[in-house]
Design an enzyme around this catalytic site. Structure first.
Site, PDB file in Angstrom:
ATOM      1  N   ASN A 133      33.969  47.577  30.476  1.00  0.00           N
ATOM      2  CA  ASN A 133      34.455  46.578  29.526  1.00  0.00           C
ATOM      3  C   ASN A 133      33.960  45.206  29.987  1.00  0.00           C
ATOM      4  OD1 ASN A 133      35.900  44.873  27.871  1.00  0.00           O
ATOM      5  ND2 ASN A 133      37.909  45.347  28.755  1.00  0.00           N
ATOM      6  N   HIS A 183      44.030  46.621  24.153  1.00  0.00           N
ATOM      7  CA  HIS A 183      43.838  46.155  25.533  1.00  0.00           C
ATOM      8  C   HIS A 183      44.904  45.100  25.849  1.00  0.00           C
ATOM      9  CE1 HIS A 183      42.008  44.107  28.959  1.00  0.00           C
ATOM     10  NE2 HIS A 183      41.411  45.263  29.192  1.00  0.00           N
ATOM     11  N   GLU A 228      46.422  51.461  31.834  1.00  0.00           N
ATOM     12  CA  GLU A 228      46.070  50.234  32.550  1.00  0.00           C
ATOM     13  C   GLU A 228      47.325  49.420  32.826  1.00  0.00           C
ATOM     14  OE1 GLU A 228      41.738  48.977  32.054  1.00  0.00           O
ATOM     15  OE2 GLU A 228      42.873  48.030  30.483  1.00  0.00           O
TER      16      GLU A 228
HETATM   17  P1  PGA Z   1      39.410  45.043  35.678  1.00  0.00           P
HETATM   18  O1  PGA Z   1      39.643  45.197  34.114  1.00  0.00           O
HETATM   19  O2  PGA Z   1      38.642  46.259  36.143  1.00  0.00           O
HETATM   20  O3  PGA Z   1      38.633  43.785  35.807  1.00  0.00           O
HETATM   21  O4  PGA Z   1      40.760  44.965  36.307  1.00  0.00           O
HETATM   22  C1  PGA Z   1      40.024  46.393  33.543  1.00  0.00           C
HETATM   23  C2  PGA Z   1      40.194  46.151  32.060  1.00  0.00           C
HETATM   24  O5  PGA Z   1      40.645  45.079  31.703  1.00  0.00           O
HETATM   25  O6  PGA Z   1      39.888  46.981  31.246  1.00  0.00           O
END
Ligand code: PGA
Length: 265
Positions: free
Chosen positions: A9, A94, A166
């Protein structure tokens, strides 16, 4: 063997030229593996040019968000209908969208439905905030996010959905606290149990569940080897071609080790 899904992402980074350079580097450092699916999620602007550049045997594209109506007077928005044939996946719900743009449960539900209606696979993000966790609300939050987001889908549709767990406190944008893999395993198992209650055992096992939150090339293996974890959603580390290639490599090494084990037994 389920295919391992590695999603990068890129968030609101990289213009067309920069994105093209990153793809060029990734292409040099990542090999095509039959059981690994590598997905790049650039900004919406960059999807079109990248779709002409990527080697489709190696990479698939994902959007980061889209609007839930297919067409109309919605100045500034891009619909899932417009992304058809361009993006294979779209990230939906997200934490950045939920927190900075106040996307509520119903809006996320409508976006999941719009994605499916337009034959785009939604990567539905769920996860509790630091505060939810502190007050013991993790399960309730995940439960509410999942049940609402999936409520308008048929049993057939749900097979297509990818769920990314997440925890907001583990995402680099927010607190970036390193999550203990064991705790993540529990959350993934809980997600499958909610799916089981809604759609039955077979679907709960078939649906792909990813982990996301500060994943890098050093700890990717620990998350990827968790039971029931089908891949990772990578933010910051996906902007660095060596780190992202390292994560794909970690997935490949794990799969090779598993194959060797199967041969021995
Ligand atoms: P990060 O982001 O790996 O920078 O923590 C994950 C995401 O937001 O999908």
């Amino acid at each position: 063997m389920k295919r391992t899904l590695i999603v990068g992402n890129w968030k609101m980074h990289l213009n067309t030229q920069q994105a093209s350079l990153l793809v060029h580097r990734l292409d040099k450092h990542i090999k095509a593996h039959r059981n690994i699916e590598v997905v790049l999620a650039p900004s919406t602007l960059v999807l079109q040019p990248l779709s002409l550049e990527i080697d489709r045997r190696k990479f698939r594209l994902s959007a980061q968000d889209a609007f839930y109506k297919d067409e109309g007077h919605y100045t500034g928005e891009v619909s899932f209908t417009m992304l058809r044939d361009l993006a294979h996946y779209c990230i939906v719900g997200h934490s950045s969208r939920r927190i900075y743009f106040n996307e509520g449960l119903e809006q996320v539900r409508d976006k999941v439905q719009a994605a499916v209606r337009n034959e785009i696979v939604p990567i539905l993000c769920v996860g509790e905030t630091k505060n939810d966790r502190a007050v013991g609300e993790t399960k309730r939050v995940i439960h509410d996010q999942l049940t609402t987001a999936l409520s308008n889908l048929t049993t057939e549709d749900i097979n297509e959905v990818v769920i990314a767990y997440e925890p907001v406190w583990a995402i680099s944008t927010f607190d970036g606290e390193i999550a203990k893999p064991d705790d993540m395993q529990k959350a993934i198992a809980y997600i499958r149990s909610v799916i089981k209650d809604l759609y039955g055992e077979a679907i709960s096992q078939a649906v792909r569940v990813l982990y996301g939150g500060s994943v890098n090339d050093h700890d990717a293996k620990a998350y990827l080897s968790l039971e029931g974890c089908d891949g990772v959603l990578v933010g910051a580390a996906s902007l660095n071609y060596l780190q992202f290639a390292g994560i794909v490599d970690a997935a490949y090494q794990l799969q090779s080790a598993e194959k060797d084990k199967d041969h021995e037994s």
